[in-house]
Design a protein around this motif. Structure first.
Motif, PDB file in Angstrom:
ATOM      1  N   ARG A 160      -1.777 -10.011 -20.491  1.00 47.07           N
ATOM      2  CA  ARG A 160      -2.265  -8.743 -19.681  1.00 47.07           C
ATOM      3  C   ARG A 160      -3.779  -8.380 -19.703  1.00 47.07           C
ATOM      4  N   LEU A 161      -4.329  -8.693 -20.792  1.00 49.82           N
ATOM      5  CA  LEU A 161      -5.844  -8.808 -20.853  1.00 49.82           C
ATOM      6  C   LEU A 161      -6.553  -9.690 -19.867  1.00 49.82           C
ATOM      7  N   VAL A 162      -5.830 -10.915 -19.795  1.00 49.02           N
ATOM      8  CA  VAL A 162      -6.407 -11.732 -18.944  1.00 49.02           C
ATOM      9  C   VAL A 162      -6.113 -11.494 -17.360  1.00 49.02           C
ATOM     10  N   HIS A 163      -4.760 -11.022 -17.145  1.00 49.66           N
ATOM     11  CA  HIS A 163      -4.430 -10.566 -15.910  1.00 49.66           C
ATOM     12  C   HIS A 163      -5.338  -9.743 -15.390  1.00 49.66           C
ATOM     13  N   VAL A 164      -5.724  -8.323 -16.026  1.00 47.64           N
ATOM     14  CA  VAL A 164      -6.369  -7.460 -15.569  1.00 47.64           C
ATOM     15  C   VAL A 164      -7.705  -8.127 -15.310  1.00 47.64           C
ATOM     16  N   MET A 165      -8.414  -8.763 -16.149  1.00 45.44           N
ATOM     17  CA  MET A 165      -9.831  -9.146 -16.218  1.00 45.44           C
ATOM     18  C   MET A 165      -9.806  -9.841 -14.855  1.00 45.44           C
ATOM     19  N   ARG A 166      -8.894 -10.853 -14.553  1.00 42.59           N
ATOM     20  CA  ARG A 166      -9.252 -11.459 -13.270  1.00 42.59           C
ATOM     21  C   ARG A 166      -9.005 -10.785 -12.020  1.00 42.59           C
ATOM     22  N   ALA A 167      -8.025  -9.875 -12.098  1.00 37.03           N
ATOM     23  CA  ALA A 167      -7.617  -9.157 -11.269  1.00 37.03           C
ATOM     24  C   ALA A 167      -8.843  -8.311 -10.609  1.00 37.03           C
ATOM     25  N   HIS A 168      -9.841  -8.012 -11.508  1.00 33.43           N
ATOM     26  CA  HIS A 168     -10.995  -7.256 -11.216  1.00 33.43           C
ATOM     27  C   HIS A 168     -12.382  -7.959 -11.009  1.00 33.43           C
ATOM     28  N   GLY A 169     -12.028  -9.407 -11.151  1.00 38.09           N
ATOM     29  CA  GLY A 169     -13.156 -10.360 -11.121  1.00 38.09           C
ATOM     30  C   GLY A 169     -13.954 -10.304 -12.052  1.00 38.09           C
TER      31      GLY A 169
END
Length: 233
Positions: free
Chosen positions: A88-97
């Motif tokens: 989830r940490l990686v997903h949210v980070m990438r989703a926000h660029g």
């Protein structure tokens, strides 16, 4: 979010971190009461409030952002809860660029951070900026219970922002080079020496684990709303 996250919340609360005011820090400032439309209030009542780790980035005012994050039991990393948190940490980070994110920013004050500076994002900066800020790409790196040692204490000051203080930037002095060590998401010991912009990213995320935001270290005269020109246009 189900039962898996209950163990994470219990772990954070066990050290007095989750959703509590940190002794010695400024007490929380109360804002206006949140008013919801009737339909949304009923929906919230039926579905229950979300629980951390959230699917969004917490904004300043969330207690977890001002808490000292709890260390993680290395044995816990082998379980599904830990892997789900990292995912989830990686997903949210990438989703926000974004180039980095910490567990406290998802409402869970645990010592877990992720850092990534892909080539495509590096290429979005003008060459002069890349050179001045000493930018270099980095693959995804996850650190659990990280520790940092300063390798070059010389300070560089450049504009910096944060997803948890959305819409604002300010110049922040940071050490030029650091070494970070800890465990990765598989429980393996890892060490990374970084300089320039990558060292800045590491220091920024490490601050989150101490309940510190970039606004605590910024040059206050440079604090800027990134939309100020749009508002004044």
């Amino acid at each position: 979010m189900g039962r898996p996250w209950e163990k994470l919340l219990a772990l954070a609360r066990g050290c007095g971190c989750a959703g509590q005011w940190v002794a010695g820090s400024a007490p929380p400032v109360e804002g206006p009461a949140l008013r919801r439309p009737w339909a949304r209030a009923v929906r919230r009542w039926l579905l229950q409030p979300p629980k951390p780790p959230y699917r969004r980035v917490c904004q300043v005012g969330e207690p977890a952002l001002r808490a000292v994050a709890a260390p993680v039991d290395p044995a816990w990393l082998a379980g599904p809860e830990a892997q789900a948190l990292v995912a989830r940490l990686v997903h949210v980070m990438r989703a926000h660029g974004a180039v980095g994110l910490s567990a406290p920013q998802l409402g869970l004050p645990l010592q877990v951070i992720a850092v990534e500076f892909p080539e495509r994002l590096l290429a979005s900066y003008p060459p002069a900026v890349r050179q001045a800020r000493r930018m270099a790409p980095s693959p995804l790196r996850v650190f659990v219970n990280p520790r940092v040692r300063v390798l070059d204490a010389s300070l560089d000051s450049f504009p910096e922002g944060c997803l948890s203080v959305a819409g604002f930037v300010a110049s922040v002095p940071r050490c030029r080079a650091v070494q970070i060590e800890g465990l990765n998401e598989n429980g393996e010991s890892v060490v990374w020496q970084a300089s320039g912009w990558l060292a800045r990213i590491i220091q920024h995320e490490m601050d989150h684990l101490q309940g510190c935001l970039f606004i605590d270290k910024m040059d206050s005269k440079t604090f800027t709303n990134v939309r100020w020109m749009e508002v004044n246009d």
